[in-house]
Design a protein around this motif. Structure first.
Motif, PDB file in Angstrom:
ATOM      1  N   ARG A  78       3.729  14.282 -13.734  1.00 43.05           N
ATOM      2  CA  ARG A  78       2.821  14.858 -14.745  1.00 43.05           C
ATOM      3  C   ARG A  78       2.698  16.371 -14.568  1.00 43.05           C
ATOM      4  NH1 ARG A  78      -1.858  10.276 -15.156  1.00 43.05           N
ATOM      5  NH2 ARG A  78      -0.621   8.866 -16.414  1.00 43.05           N
ATOM      6  N   ALA A  79       2.646  16.811 -13.323  1.00 42.49           N
ATOM      7  CA  ALA A  79       2.477  18.240 -13.049  1.00 42.49           C
ATOM      8  C   ALA A  79       3.662  19.061 -13.550  1.00 42.49           C
ATOM      9  CB  ALA A  79       2.272  18.481 -11.559  1.00 42.49           C
ATOM     10  N   VAL A  80       4.864  18.511 -13.416  1.00 40.62           N
ATOM     11  CA  VAL A  80       6.046  19.266 -13.839  1.00 40.62           C
ATOM     12  C   VAL A  80       6.499  18.890 -15.246  1.00 40.62           C
ATOM     13  CG1 VAL A  80       6.851  19.640 -11.476  1.00 40.62           C
ATOM     14  CG2 VAL A  80       7.699  17.669 -12.754  1.00 40.62           C
ATOM     15  N   GLY A  81       5.799  17.953 -15.876  1.00 44.03           N
ATOM     16  CA  GLY A  81       6.134  17.562 -17.241  1.00 44.03           C
ATOM     17  C   GLY A  81       7.361  16.657 -17.343  1.00 44.03           C
ATOM     18  N   ASN A  82       7.647  15.912 -16.283  1.00 43.65           N
ATOM     19  CA  ASN A  82       8.803  15.018 -16.259  1.00 43.65           C
ATOM     20  C   ASN A  82       8.334  13.595 -16.564  1.00 43.65           C
ATOM     21  OD1 ASN A  82      10.944  13.313 -15.509  1.00 43.65           O
ATOM     22  ND2 ASN A  82      11.683  14.782 -13.985  1.00 43.65           N
ATOM     23  N   GLU A  83       8.580  13.143 -17.801  1.00 39.59           N
ATOM     24  CA  GLU A  83       8.107  11.825 -18.222  1.00 39.59           C
ATOM     25  C   GLU A  83       8.776  10.693 -17.446  1.00 39.59           C
ATOM     26  OE1 GLU A  83       8.212  11.240 -22.456  1.00 39.59           O
ATOM     27  OE2 GLU A  83       7.400  13.233 -22.821  1.00 39.59           O
ATOM     28  N   LYS A 124       6.262   2.017  -9.738  1.00 37.77           N
ATOM     29  CA  LYS A 124       6.204   1.781  -8.291  1.00 37.77           C
ATOM     30  C   LYS A 124       4.773   1.462  -7.853  1.00 37.77           C
ATOM     31  CE  LYS A 124       8.250   3.194  -4.049  1.00 37.77           C
ATOM     32  NZ  LYS A 124       9.490   3.731  -3.577  1.00 37.77           N
ATOM     33  N   LYS A 125       3.823   2.166  -8.460  1.00 39.81           N
ATOM     34  CA  LYS A 125       2.415   1.929  -8.153  1.00 39.81           C
ATOM     35  C   LYS A 125       2.027   0.495  -8.549  1.00 39.81           C
ATOM     36  CE  LYS A 125      -0.764   3.973 -10.629  1.00 39.81           C
ATOM     37  NZ  LYS A 125      -1.665   4.940 -11.235  1.00 39.81           N
ATOM     38  N   MET A 128       9.895  10.727 -14.327  1.00 39.31           N
ATOM     39  CA  MET A 128       9.311  10.641 -12.982  1.00 39.31           C
ATOM     40  C   MET A 128       7.924  10.009 -13.056  1.00 39.31           C
ATOM     41  SD  MET A 128       8.585  13.636 -10.175  1.00 39.31           S
ATOM     42  CE  MET A 128      10.288  13.949  -9.768  1.00 39.31           C
ATOM     43  N   THR A 129       7.168  10.359 -14.078  1.00 39.76           N
ATOM     44  CA  THR A 129       5.835   9.793 -14.261  1.00 39.76           C
ATOM     45  C   THR A 129       5.928   8.280 -14.446  1.00 39.76           C
ATOM     46  OG1 THR A 129       5.047  11.842 -15.266  1.00 39.76           O
ATOM     47  CG2 THR A 129       3.740   9.866 -15.678  1.00 39.76           C
ATOM     48  N   ALA A 130       6.859   7.845 -15.279  1.00 39.74           N
ATOM     49  CA  ALA A 130       7.036   6.414 -15.532  1.00 39.74           C
ATOM     50  C   ALA A 130       7.501   5.677 -14.278  1.00 39.74           C
ATOM     51  CB  ALA A 130       8.038   6.209 -16.665  1.00 39.74           C
ATOM     52  N   GLU A 131       8.414   6.279 -13.533  1.00 38.89           N
ATOM     53  CA  GLU A 131       8.882   5.658 -12.285  1.00 38.89           C
ATOM     54  C   GLU A 131       7.731   5.526 -11.294  1.00 38.89           C
ATOM     55  OE1 GLU A 131      12.130   8.095 -10.963  1.00 38.89           O
ATOM     56  OE2 GLU A 131      13.511   7.262 -12.442  1.00 38.89           O
ATOM     57  N   LYS A 169       0.829  -1.211   0.000  1.00 36.78           N
ATOM     58  CA  LYS A 169       0.000   0.000   0.000  1.00 36.78           C
ATOM     59  C   LYS A 169       0.857   1.252   0.000  1.00 36.78           C
ATOM     60  CE  LYS A 169      -4.169  -1.842   2.003  1.00 36.78           C
ATOM     61  NZ  LYS A 169      -5.320  -1.605   2.827  1.00 36.78           N
ATOM     62  N   MET A 170       1.966   1.197   0.751  1.00 37.25           N
ATOM     63  CA  MET A 170       2.871   2.344   0.802  1.00 37.25           C
ATOM     64  C   MET A 170       3.529   2.571  -0.569  1.00 37.25           C
ATOM     65  SD  MET A 170       4.123   4.846   2.445  1.00 37.25           S
ATOM     66  CE  MET A 170       3.908   4.604   4.166  1.00 37.25           C
ATOM     67  N   GLU A 171       3.967   1.491  -1.198  1.00 39.77           N
ATOM     68  CA  GLU A 171       4.563   1.614  -2.534  1.00 39.77           C
ATOM     69  C   GLU A 171       3.559   2.182  -3.525  1.00 39.77           C
ATOM     70  OE1 GLU A 171       5.865  -2.408  -3.286  1.00 39.77           O
ATOM     71  OE2 GLU A 171       7.949  -1.870  -2.890  1.00 39.77           O
ATOM     72  N   GLU A 172       2.338   1.698  -3.431  1.00 40.26           N
ATOM     73  CA  GLU A 172       1.296   2.165  -4.336  1.00 40.26           C
ATOM     74  C   GLU A 172       1.025   3.659  -4.131  1.00 40.26           C
ATOM     75  OE1 GLU A 172      -2.808   0.250  -6.059  1.00 40.26           O
ATOM     76  OE2 GLU A 172      -2.243  -0.218  -4.000  1.00 40.26           O
ATOM     77  N   ALA A 173       0.956   4.086  -2.889  1.00 39.25           N
ATOM     78  CA  ALA A 173       0.682   5.496  -2.582  1.00 39.25           C
ATOM     79  C   ALA A 173       1.830   6.401  -3.019  1.00 39.25           C
ATOM     80  CB  ALA A 173       0.422   5.664  -1.092  1.00 39.25           C
ATOM     81  N   THR A 174       3.069   5.996  -2.728  1.00 37.87           N
ATOM     82  CA  THR A 174       4.206   6.830  -3.135  1.00 37.87           C
ATOM     83  C   THR A 174       4.350   6.847  -4.650  1.00 37.87           C
ATOM     84  OG1 THR A 174       5.763   5.007  -2.786  1.00 37.87           O
ATOM     85  CG2 THR A 174       5.513   6.569  -0.992  1.00 37.87           C
ATOM     86  N   GLY A 175       4.028   5.730  -5.284  1.00 37.10           N
ATOM     87  CA  GLY A 175       4.068   5.689  -6.748  1.00 37.10           C
ATOM     88  C   GLY A 175       3.053   6.636  -7.366  1.00 37.10           C
ATOM     89  N   LYS A 176       1.865   6.643  -6.808  1.00 40.37           N
ATOM     90  CA  LYS A 176       0.803   7.543  -7.299  1.00 40.37           C
ATOM     91  C   LYS A 176       1.222   9.000  -7.128  1.00 40.37           C
ATOM     92  CE  LYS A 176      -3.384   8.704  -8.609  1.00 40.37           C
ATOM     93  NZ  LYS A 176      -3.741   8.663 -10.009  1.00 40.37           N
ATOM     94  N   ALA A 177       1.810   9.309  -5.972  1.00 40.36           N
ATOM     95  CA  ALA A 177       2.254  10.686  -5.721  1.00 40.36           C
ATOM     96  C   ALA A 177       3.358  11.083  -6.707  1.00 40.36           C
ATOM     97  CB  ALA A 177       2.765  10.821  -4.291  1.00 40.36           C
ATOM     98  N   LYS A 178       4.311  10.196  -6.917  1.00 45.09           N
ATOM     99  CA  LYS A 178       5.421  10.484  -7.830  1.00 45.09           C
ATOM    100  C   LYS A 178       4.909  10.645  -9.261  1.00 45.09           C
ATOM    101  CE  LYS A 178      10.136   9.011  -8.660  1.00 45.09           C
ATOM    102  NZ  LYS A 178      11.174   8.039  -8.281  1.00 45.09           N
TER     103      LYS A 178
END
Length: 57
Positions: A24-29, A38-39, A31-34, A10-19
């Motif tokens: 996406r917010a900063v346009g970093n592909e 993780k999610k 980071m989005t893929a990572e 659950k922790m991995e899923e949550a941190t993956g979703k946040a990352k």
């Protein structure tokens, strides 16, 4: 042990979703893929533990 692994999933899923969201917010592909990876890893860990629980009972 099973509960610990579920919590870790659950922790991995949550941190993956946040990352993923931040990426996406900063346009970093990358980071989005990572974040997506993780999610997915967290979701897979949870599914594995749920399957173990089913066969234990």
């Amino acid at each position: 042990m099973s509960g610990e692994q579920k919590a870790k999933g659950k922790m991995e899923e949550a941190t993956g979703k946040a990352k993923e969201t931040v990426g996406r917010a900063v346009g970093n592909e990358r980071m989005t893929a990572e974040g997506q990876a993780k999610k997915s890893k967290g979701a897979a860990r949870q599914a594995k533990e749920k399957t173990k629980d089913i066969f234990k009972h």
